[in-house]
Design a protein around this motif. Structure first.
Motif, PDB file in Angstrom:
ATOM      1  N   TYR A 141       0.713  -1.196  -0.123  1.00  0.00           N
ATOM      2  CA  TYR A 141      -0.197  -0.136   0.118  1.00  0.00           C
ATOM      3  C   TYR A 141       0.845   1.327  -0.081  1.00  0.00           C
ATOM      4  O   TYR A 141       0.451   2.362  -0.631  1.00  0.00           O
ATOM      5  CB  TYR A 141      -0.987  -0.110   1.227  1.00  0.00           C
ATOM      6  CG  TYR A 141      -2.306  -0.836   0.916  1.00  0.00           C
ATOM      7  CD1 TYR A 141      -3.378  -0.252  -0.099  1.00  0.00           C
ATOM      8  CD2 TYR A 141      -2.340  -2.109   1.294  1.00  0.00           C
ATOM      9  CE1 TYR A 141      -4.364  -1.053   0.169  1.00  0.00           C
ATOM     10  CE2 TYR A 141      -3.498  -2.843   1.224  1.00  0.00           C
ATOM     11  CZ  TYR A 141      -4.350  -2.316   0.493  1.00  0.00           C
ATOM     12  OH  TYR A 141      -5.384  -3.221   0.113  1.00  0.00           O
ATOM     13  N   GLN A 142       1.901   1.185   0.526  1.00  0.00           N
ATOM     14  CA  GLN A 142       2.946   2.322   0.422  1.00  0.00           C
ATOM     15  C   GLN A 142       3.483   2.533  -0.807  1.00  0.00           C
ATOM     16  O   GLN A 142       3.541   3.780  -1.234  1.00  0.00           O
ATOM     17  CB  GLN A 142       4.186   2.088   1.423  1.00  0.00           C
ATOM     18  CG  GLN A 142       3.971   2.288   2.920  1.00  0.00           C
ATOM     19  CD  GLN A 142       5.196   2.133   3.913  1.00  0.00           C
ATOM     20  OE1 GLN A 142       5.971   1.174   3.347  1.00  0.00           O
ATOM     21  NE2 GLN A 142       5.415   2.792   5.010  1.00  0.00           N
ATOM     22  N   LEU A 143       3.668   1.600  -1.434  1.00  0.00           N
ATOM     23  CA  LEU A 143       4.279   1.683  -2.919  1.00  0.00           C
ATOM     24  C   LEU A 143       3.046   2.257  -3.698  1.00  0.00           C
ATOM     25  O   LEU A 143       3.394   2.916  -4.748  1.00  0.00           O
ATOM     26  CB  LEU A 143       4.823   0.451  -3.185  1.00  0.00           C
ATOM     27  CG  LEU A 143       6.067  -0.370  -2.595  1.00  0.00           C
ATOM     28  CD1 LEU A 143       6.449  -1.829  -3.105  1.00  0.00           C
ATOM     29  CD2 LEU A 143       6.986   0.690  -2.836  1.00  0.00           C
ATOM     30  N   VAL A 144       2.000   1.626  -3.665  1.00  0.00           N
ATOM     31  CA  VAL A 144       0.966   2.127  -4.481  1.00  0.00           C
ATOM     32  C   VAL A 144       0.461   3.535  -4.230  1.00  0.00           C
ATOM     33  O   VAL A 144       0.371   4.316  -5.163  1.00  0.00           O
ATOM     34  CB  VAL A 144      -0.667   1.711  -3.941  1.00  0.00           C
ATOM     35  CG1 VAL A 144      -1.706   2.060  -4.614  1.00  0.00           C
ATOM     36  CG2 VAL A 144      -0.432  -0.091  -4.529  1.00  0.00           C
ATOM     37  N   SER A 145       0.715   4.183  -2.990  1.00  0.00           N
ATOM     38  CA  SER A 145       0.405   5.599  -2.689  1.00  0.00           C
ATOM     39  C   SER A 145       1.673   6.388  -3.294  1.00  0.00           C
ATOM     40  O   SER A 145       1.213   7.532  -3.846  1.00  0.00           O
ATOM     41  CB  SER A 145       0.322   5.810  -1.134  1.00  0.00           C
ATOM     42  OG  SER A 145      -0.819   5.071  -0.630  1.00  0.00           O
ATOM     43  N   GLU A 177      -3.397  10.811  -1.775  1.00  0.00           N
ATOM     44  CA  GLU A 177      -3.922  11.281  -0.547  1.00  0.00           C
ATOM     45  C   GLU A 177      -4.722  10.354   0.272  1.00  0.00           C
ATOM     46  O   GLU A 177      -4.571  10.036   1.468  1.00  0.00           O
ATOM     47  CB  GLU A 177      -4.400  12.572  -0.557  1.00  0.00           C
ATOM     48  CG  GLU A 177      -4.747  13.254   0.861  1.00  0.00           C
ATOM     49  CD  GLU A 177      -5.040  14.678   0.784  1.00  0.00           C
ATOM     50  OE1 GLU A 177      -4.893  15.215   1.681  1.00  0.00           O
ATOM     51  OE2 GLU A 177      -5.628  15.222  -0.321  1.00  0.00           O
ATOM     52  N   ALA A 178      -5.786   9.625  -0.449  1.00  0.00           N
ATOM     53  CA  ALA A 178      -6.458   8.562   0.248  1.00  0.00           C
ATOM     54  C   ALA A 178      -5.679   7.361   0.692  1.00  0.00           C
ATOM     55  O   ALA A 178      -5.830   6.876   1.819  1.00  0.00           O
ATOM     56  CB  ALA A 178      -7.691   8.210  -0.824  1.00  0.00           C
ATOM     57  N   GLY A 179      -4.754   7.138  -0.162  1.00  0.00           N
ATOM     58  CA  GLY A 179      -3.764   5.957   0.413  1.00  0.00           C
ATOM     59  C   GLY A 179      -3.273   6.146   1.541  1.00  0.00           C
ATOM     60  O   GLY A 179      -2.933   5.674   2.400  1.00  0.00           O
ATOM     61  N   PHE A 180      -2.511   7.523   1.369  1.00  0.00           N
ATOM     62  CA  PHE A 180      -1.700   7.659   2.652  1.00  0.00           C
ATOM     63  C   PHE A 180      -2.395   7.876   3.802  1.00  0.00           C
ATOM     64  O   PHE A 180      -1.949   7.795   4.861  1.00  0.00           O
ATOM     65  CB  PHE A 180      -1.066   9.197   2.309  1.00  0.00           C
ATOM     66  CG  PHE A 180       0.272   9.208   1.288  1.00  0.00           C
ATOM     67  CD1 PHE A 180       1.081   8.042   1.473  1.00  0.00           C
ATOM     68  CD2 PHE A 180       0.241  10.034   0.183  1.00  0.00           C
ATOM     69  CE1 PHE A 180       2.122   7.972   0.530  1.00  0.00           C
ATOM     70  CE2 PHE A 180       1.332   9.926  -0.696  1.00  0.00           C
ATOM     71  CZ  PHE A 180       2.158   8.980  -0.523  1.00  0.00           C
ATOM     72  N   VAL A 233       5.311  12.418   4.639  1.00  0.00           N
ATOM     73  CA  VAL A 233       6.078  13.158   3.451  1.00  0.00           C
ATOM     74  C   VAL A 233       5.318  13.220   2.247  1.00  0.00           C
ATOM     75  O   VAL A 233       5.073  14.196   1.577  1.00  0.00           O
ATOM     76  CB  VAL A 233       7.601  12.324   3.323  1.00  0.00           C
ATOM     77  CG1 VAL A 233       8.151  12.807   2.035  1.00  0.00           C
ATOM     78  CG2 VAL A 233       8.370  12.312   4.228  1.00  0.00           C
ATOM     79  N   GLY A 234       4.674  12.184   2.004  1.00  0.00           N
ATOM     80  CA  GLY A 234       3.488  12.027   1.017  1.00  0.00           C
ATOM     81  C   GLY A 234       2.573  13.094   0.907  1.00  0.00           C
ATOM     82  O   GLY A 234       2.063  14.021   0.179  1.00  0.00           O
ATOM     83  N   LYS A 235       1.891  13.172   2.213  1.00  0.00           N
ATOM     84  CA  LYS A 235       0.704  14.147   2.496  1.00  0.00           C
ATOM     85  C   LYS A 235       1.363  15.546   2.311  1.00  0.00           C
ATOM     86  O   LYS A 235       0.697  16.366   1.867  1.00  0.00           O
ATOM     87  CB  LYS A 235       0.008  13.780   3.816  1.00  0.00           C
ATOM     88  CG  LYS A 235      -0.777  12.621   3.816  1.00  0.00           C
ATOM     89  CD  LYS A 235      -1.900  12.447   4.189  1.00  0.00           C
ATOM     90  CE  LYS A 235      -2.643  13.622   4.968  1.00  0.00           C
ATOM     91  NZ  LYS A 235      -4.184  13.870   4.322  1.00  0.00           N
TER      92      LYS A 235
END
Length: 91
Positions: A43-47, A60-63, A78-80
């Motif tokens: 899931y981290q990789l998908v996001s 953002e939904a994934g994060f 970090v992604g958000k």
């Protein structure tokens, strides 16, 4: 079919993301999620791949999901932050 460890498969997907081969990375992530539907690292990789592809809403939904499971997840924070910076949403 070749046998490969999950860790090695994740590394190959990470290299695809780093090399900006996002469609192929997402394909492999979805294959993994069909086999291991609760794998956190996938899931981290998908996001990350969605973020790199420019699909900010899905990333953002994934994060957000990752942060519900692990509130201290560095990658999700970090992604958000990157999404907030690119959209100008500082809330």
């Amino acid at each position: 079919m070749t046998n490969i460890s999950l860790r090695a498969y994740h590394r190959k997907i990470e290299h695809l993301i780093e090399d900006k081969i996002i469609d192929q990375a997402l394909f492999h992530c979805h294959q993994l999620l069909n086999e291991f539907p609760r794998n956190y690292h996938t899931y981290q990789l998908v996001s990350r791949a969605l973020l790199d592809s420019g699909d900010l809403a899905a990333a953002e939904a994934g994060f957000d999901i990752l942060l519900q499971v692990e509130p201290d997840d560095f990658i999700a924070h970090v992604g958000k932050s990157m999404i907030a910076e690119s959209t100008g949403n500082w809330e």
